[in-house]
Design an enzyme around this catalytic site. Structure first.
Site, PDB file in Angstrom:
ATOM      1  N   ASP A  79      -9.357 -36.516 -20.873  1.00 26.84           N
ATOM      2  CA  ASP A  79      -9.521 -36.765 -22.308  1.00 26.84           C
ATOM      3  C   ASP A  79      -8.193 -36.810 -23.049  1.00 26.84           C
ATOM      4  OD1 ASP A  79      -9.043 -34.055 -21.925  1.00 26.84           O
ATOM      5  OD2 ASP A  79     -11.014 -33.411 -22.575  1.00 26.84           O
ATOM      6  N   ASN A 111     -18.335 -23.239 -25.288  1.00 28.76           N
ATOM      7  CA  ASN A 111     -19.695 -23.682 -25.629  1.00 28.76           C
ATOM      8  C   ASN A 111     -20.317 -24.520 -24.505  1.00 28.76           C
ATOM      9  OD1 ASN A 111     -18.280 -26.056 -25.810  1.00 28.76           O
ATOM     10  ND2 ASN A 111     -18.832 -26.527 -27.923  1.00 28.76           N
ATOM     11  N   HIS A 128     -18.853 -27.054 -22.911  1.00 30.17           N
ATOM     12  CA  HIS A 128     -18.429 -28.455 -22.809  1.00 30.17           C
ATOM     13  C   HIS A 128     -17.584 -28.681 -21.557  1.00 30.17           C
ATOM     14  CE1 HIS A 128     -14.647 -27.682 -25.514  1.00 30.17           C
ATOM     15  NE2 HIS A 128     -14.184 -27.985 -24.324  1.00 30.17           N
ATOM     16  N   GLU A 137     -19.360 -32.508 -25.706  1.00 35.01           N
ATOM     17  CA  GLU A 137     -19.901 -31.360 -26.424  1.00 35.01           C
ATOM     18  C   GLU A 137     -21.412 -31.230 -26.162  1.00 35.01           C
ATOM     19  OE1 GLU A 137     -17.942 -29.304 -27.670  1.00 35.01           O
ATOM     20  OE2 GLU A 137     -16.467 -30.101 -29.074  1.00 35.01           O
TER      21      GLU A 137
HETATM   22  C1  GLP Z   1     -10.429 -28.444 -23.983  1.00 35.35           C
HETATM   23  C2  GLP Z   1     -10.409 -29.561 -22.943  1.00 35.35           C
HETATM   24  C3  GLP Z   1     -11.288 -29.217 -21.769  1.00 35.35           C
HETATM   25  C4  GLP Z   1     -10.975 -27.800 -21.300  1.00 35.35           C
HETATM   26  C5  GLP Z   1     -11.321 -26.826 -22.368  1.00 35.35           C
HETATM   27  C6  GLP Z   1     -11.044 -25.388 -21.984  1.00 35.35           C
HETATM   28  O1  GLP Z   1     -11.405 -28.608 -24.941  1.00 35.35           O
HETATM   29  N1  GLP Z   1     -10.811 -30.806 -23.464  1.00 35.35           N
HETATM   30  O2  GLP Z   1     -11.084 -30.163 -20.744  1.00 35.35           O
HETATM   31  O3  GLP Z   1     -11.721 -27.517 -20.135  1.00 35.35           O
HETATM   32  O4  GLP Z   1     -10.524 -27.136 -23.501  1.00 35.35           O
HETATM   33  O5  GLP Z   1      -9.693 -25.094 -22.194  1.00 35.35           O
HETATM   34  P1  GLP Z   1      -8.969 -23.764 -21.809  1.00 35.35           P
HETATM   35  O6  GLP Z   1      -8.682 -23.873 -20.362  1.00 35.35           O
HETATM   36  O7  GLP Z   1      -7.729 -23.748 -22.628  1.00 35.35           O
HETATM   37  O8  GLP Z   1      -9.881 -22.641 -22.124  1.00 35.35           O
END
Ligand code: GLP
Length: 247
Positions: A63, A131, A133, A138
């Site tokens: 993304d 959440n 995702h 989402e």
């Molecule tokens: C973001 C990314 C996800 C990632 C998530 C968790 O929203 N788009 O791909 O898995 O955060 O991130 P973190 O590893 O910082 O908790």
């Protein structure tokens, strides 16, 4: 779905590295799906120590924020370049992320979808949002979605604001691989660490497969491994057939 719980986040990263190393030892030009966020950072440090194995791979990322160009320090392009790509000497042309700028959003999504259909992932690294995702899909994103533009939820904006100077600076939209683009990967490795992920991890593994928890679809993938530290696995029942506890 296989689940392994380790004593700490370092061991989680080590196991993810061993699994990735095996993929590239069998196929040095493998397509590897990569993720951003804090969780994969340990893994990327370890990959840099094994950089010779990763020079010939092709990468596709999950993304990118809408409106941030690749030189913006908060863009996922910048994150990937500074945390991994520039250290392993990979050809830039072999690294791919959705573009958050440079054309109509519909066209940017179409371009990335085309790229993914020509570069099916041999393995996809995934984190999970608090959440549930995956990538930026989402809750209530259709399971058959392909690359699309999303409006980020207030909880995701709040979670990700720690990486920005001010919460107002967090983009409110992103372009993300869809859930079906993720499920198309030949194998998937989910990594999650820390107590803040425990509920989402429980819903992903033990909950109903339901669009309320995007990660729950991974129960239907035929080669998905979830690597957790003890905090992220702390809400899982003591006995689950598919869980291997590694102290
Ligand atoms: C973001 C990314 C996800 C990632 C998530 C968790 O929203 N788009 O791909 O898995 O955060 O991130 P973190 O590893 O910082 O908790």
């Amino acid at each position: 779905m296989k689940v392994q719980i380790f004593a700490n986040d370092q061991q989680v990263a080590q196991q993810a590295l061993s699994m990735l190393n095996e993929v590239v030892e069998n196929n040095p030009t493998a397509v590897i799906g990569l993720a951003t966020g804090s969780t994969p950072l340990q893994l990327y440090k370890l990959m840099i120590e094994h950089k010779d194995k990763y020079r010939q791979v092709t990468t596709v990322n999950l993304d990118e924020y809408v409106g941030l160009g690749e030189d913006d320090v908060n863009s996922y392009h910048y994150y990937m370049h500074s945390n991994l790509f520039r250290h392993i000497g990979i050809d830039k042309d072999k690294t791919h992320l959705p573009q958050g700028v440079g054309g109509s959003l519909a066209k940017l999504c179409q371009d990335y979808n085309r790229l993914l259909s020509n570069n099916r992932q041999d393995v996809q690294i995934l984190g999970i949002g608090s959440n549930g995702h995956i990538a930026f899909n989402e809750p209530y994103t259709p399971f058959d979605s392909v690359t699309h533009v999303v409006d980020l939820t207030p909880s995701t904006i709040a979670d990700n604001s720690r990486l920005f100077d001010r919460i107002e600076d967090v983009p409110t939209q992103a372009i993300t691989m869809g859930i079906s683009n993720i499920m198309a990967s030949k194998s998937i490795i989910v990594i999650a660490t820390g107590k803040a992920k425990a509920q989402a991890v429980y819903d992903m593994i033990c909950g109903q497969v339901d669009e309320r928890c995007p990660a729950s679809i991974l129960q239907r993938h035929n080669n998905c491994t979830v690597l957790l530290d003890q905090d992220a696995g702390s809400l899982l029942p003591a006995h689950l057939d598919n869980v291997k506890y590694i102290a």
